[in-house]
Design a protein around this motif. Sequence first.
Motif, PDB file in Angstrom:
ATOM      1  N   GLY A 201       0.905  -1.258   0.250  1.00  0.00           N
ATOM      2  CA  GLY A 201      -0.007  -0.126  -0.094  1.00  0.00           C
ATOM      3  C   GLY A 201       0.930   1.234  -0.101  1.00  0.00           C
ATOM      4  O   GLY A 201       2.075   1.157  -0.124  1.00  0.00           O
ATOM      5  N   PRO A 202       0.276   2.278   0.596  1.00  0.00           N
ATOM      6  CA  PRO A 202       0.830   3.753   0.525  1.00  0.00           C
ATOM      7  C   PRO A 202       2.264   3.481   1.367  1.00  0.00           C
ATOM      8  O   PRO A 202       2.050   3.105   2.300  1.00  0.00           O
ATOM      9  CB  PRO A 202      -0.077   4.580   1.026  1.00  0.00           C
ATOM     10  CG  PRO A 202      -1.484   3.961   0.768  1.00  0.00           C
ATOM     11  CD  PRO A 202      -0.955   2.603   0.581  1.00  0.00           C
ATOM     12  N   ASP A 203       3.282   4.263   0.819  1.00  0.00           N
ATOM     13  CA  ASP A 203       4.451   4.236   1.579  1.00  0.00           C
ATOM     14  C   ASP A 203       4.477   5.457   2.538  1.00  0.00           C
ATOM     15  O   ASP A 203       4.421   6.836   2.075  1.00  0.00           O
ATOM     16  CB  ASP A 203       5.773   4.583   0.659  1.00  0.00           C
ATOM     17  CG  ASP A 203       7.123   4.559   1.292  1.00  0.00           C
ATOM     18  OD1 ASP A 203       7.097   4.447   2.711  1.00  0.00           O
ATOM     19  OD2 ASP A 203       8.035   4.522   0.834  1.00  0.00           O
TER      20      ASP A 203
ATOM     21  N   SER B  74      -0.286  11.191   1.740  1.00  0.00           N
ATOM     22  CA  SER B  74      -1.600  11.781   1.167  1.00  0.00           C
ATOM     23  C   SER B  74      -2.541  10.986   0.647  1.00  0.00           C
ATOM     24  O   SER B  74      -3.894  11.086   0.732  1.00  0.00           O
ATOM     25  CB  SER B  74      -1.129  12.860  -0.078  1.00  0.00           C
ATOM     26  OG  SER B  74      -2.015  13.463  -0.633  1.00  0.00           O
ATOM     27  N   GLU B  75      -1.964   9.761  -0.054  1.00  0.00           N
ATOM     28  CA  GLU B  75      -2.884   8.823  -0.572  1.00  0.00           C
ATOM     29  C   GLU B  75      -3.719   8.085   0.674  1.00  0.00           C
ATOM     30  O   GLU B  75      -4.888   7.772   0.700  1.00  0.00           O
ATOM     31  CB  GLU B  75      -2.084   7.723  -1.518  1.00  0.00           C
ATOM     32  CG  GLU B  75      -3.032   6.539  -1.886  1.00  0.00           C
ATOM     33  CD  GLU B  75      -2.041   5.679  -2.896  1.00  0.00           C
ATOM     34  OE1 GLU B  75      -2.572   4.801  -3.579  1.00  0.00           O
ATOM     35  OE2 GLU B  75      -0.795   5.863  -2.596  1.00  0.00           O
ATOM     36  N   ILE B  76      -3.025   7.720   1.566  1.00  0.00           N
ATOM     37  CA  ILE B  76      -3.667   7.147   2.557  1.00  0.00           C
ATOM     38  C   ILE B  76      -4.694   7.987   3.402  1.00  0.00           C
ATOM     39  O   ILE B  76      -5.937   7.578   3.845  1.00  0.00           O
ATOM     40  CB  ILE B  76      -2.744   6.759   3.787  1.00  0.00           C
ATOM     41  CG1 ILE B  76      -3.643   5.627   4.862  1.00  0.00           C
ATOM     42  CG2 ILE B  76      -1.892   7.609   4.643  1.00  0.00           C
ATOM     43  CD1 ILE B  76      -3.882   4.231   4.085  1.00  0.00           C
ATOM     44  N   ARG B  77      -4.417   9.068   3.339  1.00  0.00           N
ATOM     45  CA  ARG B  77      -5.282  10.419   3.960  1.00  0.00           C
ATOM     46  C   ARG B  77      -6.697  10.302   3.171  1.00  0.00           C
ATOM     47  O   ARG B  77      -7.925  10.601   3.673  1.00  0.00           O
ATOM     48  CB  ARG B  77      -5.208  11.545   4.210  1.00  0.00           C
ATOM     49  CG  ARG B  77      -3.914  11.936   5.277  1.00  0.00           C
ATOM     50  CD  ARG B  77      -3.590  13.321   5.675  1.00  0.00           C
ATOM     51  NE  ARG B  77      -2.925  13.962   4.502  1.00  0.00           N
ATOM     52  CZ  ARG B  77      -1.754  14.152   4.446  1.00  0.00           C
ATOM     53  NH1 ARG B  77      -0.737  13.673   5.296  1.00  0.00           N
ATOM     54  NH2 ARG B  77      -1.046  14.619   3.361  1.00  0.00           N
TER      55      ARG B  77
ATOM     56  N   SER C 200      -4.706   0.249   4.246  1.00  0.00           N
ATOM     57  CA  SER C 200      -3.996   0.600   5.513  1.00  0.00           C
ATOM     58  C   SER C 200      -2.569  -0.423   5.529  1.00  0.00           C
ATOM     59  O   SER C 200      -2.564  -1.684   5.142  1.00  0.00           O
ATOM     60  CB  SER C 200      -4.767   0.217   6.783  1.00  0.00           C
ATOM     61  OG  SER C 200      -5.922   0.824   6.786  1.00  0.00           O
ATOM     62  N   PRO C 201      -1.558   0.194   5.954  1.00  0.00           N
ATOM     63  CA  PRO C 201      -0.343  -0.517   6.205  1.00  0.00           C
ATOM     64  C   PRO C 201      -0.539  -1.510   7.273  1.00  0.00           C
ATOM     65  O   PRO C 201      -1.432  -1.227   8.352  1.00  0.00           O
ATOM     66  CB  PRO C 201       0.753   0.395   6.909  1.00  0.00           C
ATOM     67  CG  PRO C 201       0.162   1.814   6.162  1.00  0.00           C
ATOM     68  CD  PRO C 201      -1.276   1.455   6.340  1.00  0.00           C
TER      69      PRO C 201
END
Length: 486
Positions: A32-34, A42-45, A174-175
């Motif tokens: 997923g997003p780093d 920004s992507e996870i938000r 999510s991580p």
Amino acid sequence: MQPENSQPNQLNNPAPVASQATDPVDFGEDIGPDLSTTAGRSEIRKATAASAMGNLTEWFDYGVYAVAVTYITFHFFPTEGGTLMALGTFALSFLVRPLGGLVWGPLGDKLGRKHILALTILMMSLATFFIGILPTFEQVGVLAPVLLVLLRMIQGFSTGGEYGGAATFMAEYSPDKKRGFFGSFLEFGTLGGFALGTAVMLGFQVALSDEAMMDWGWRVPFMMALPMGLIGLYLRNKLEDTPVFQELEERGEVQESSSLRTLIRGYWRPMLIMSGLVIALNVVNYTLLSYMPTYLEGQLGLDPKASLMVILVGEVAMMAVIPFAGSLSDKVGRKPLWFASLIGLFVLALPLFWLMGKSFPLAILGFAILGLLYIPQLATITATFPAMFPSHVRFAGFAVTYNVATAIFGGTAAMVNEAVINETDFLLFPAIYMMAACAIGLVATRYLPETAGASLRGTEIPDAHETGILAGTDPETDAEALVPRS
């Protein structure tokens, strides 16, 4: 049942579509997003906001409806027993949710999470909006409650895919090591929507006269759901589908078709465990959040505005704590938090309900404590339930199981509580009902596999012993191993 830490029996699991990929995949690594990069953060938000917005819209409707029961009764059920019929209409929408889960769940596993979520939030917000413009019983007779029931059923059908899809979407974005933290914001949206619905209704009650509120003021909050839904639709369309589902597509392992029989035959064990957890979760949830305004006003005689203040104070306290509970579950595991919540509610429900009947300040205190005891369950739904199924049946497994249990024990909670109190005059029955549900939840938690930190990739059921916080420990002694790992 098997012991809690035994590996799930995969003999009857439906075989996934044959993979076209030949390269081995390390399912222990996040895809997923780093979060170490600005773009990843920004992507996870954005993913969090897109997921939570649907929940906020859904629970905004529930919050408004719970407070508007008096107005709904007056305009649509102006007969003896009207309040019970209004609550029954609320419950009826939940009976359609399993059908929604059966339709949307397999489609979400086949077409992707994003496309289904775009449809469900639009249907849900439109149905809520149209409730605000319905003609009344006085205007069109029996057609008015019929139309209300129809719209509640549409709302329930769309919600049958909305919640399972949003939770699956958030869990897969999510991580692994922060799934509890980010997933908790989906339930932050739940509380935010309910608190917003309650606050909006309270604001209108304060600003308008009783006559204006009864005449037209109650309609406006329902109509506000449409712009909220459009905002959620925009946010969801700006995102790609989850990295886990995209990988599943690339490897040719997407479930082309599935049936309820196949799902039950292959995954009866996680479905049974999850049902027990959902019974506890939703009896507590809908008793505290949906039935409480009716209970405080109708049964305890609290002023309507005072009862709404009780709910708002409690919900704000719950919202402040929920991200911390989600983050804690990433460190110590999901099961310890569920045990703590269920035991606390079982022991304290009766004295706290008794306390709420004594005075306004004690009502606030009692409700706030009950809400905080409930938070460890609520905060970890998104991290716990999707992880009970492998990725190729995750949407369907979650949606079907959650919605069937919710339809039976969640949507009916307010109606059951009201009916029993009216019949027996036993004002503490909601506490007894919650205690019984928590006892069922405790049995289910005993058999719940720990999945904190586990990867959600691939077509096997996630296991914290392989890629999560229990990696390297003996499954027979994982109860002692549930401690924070560096």
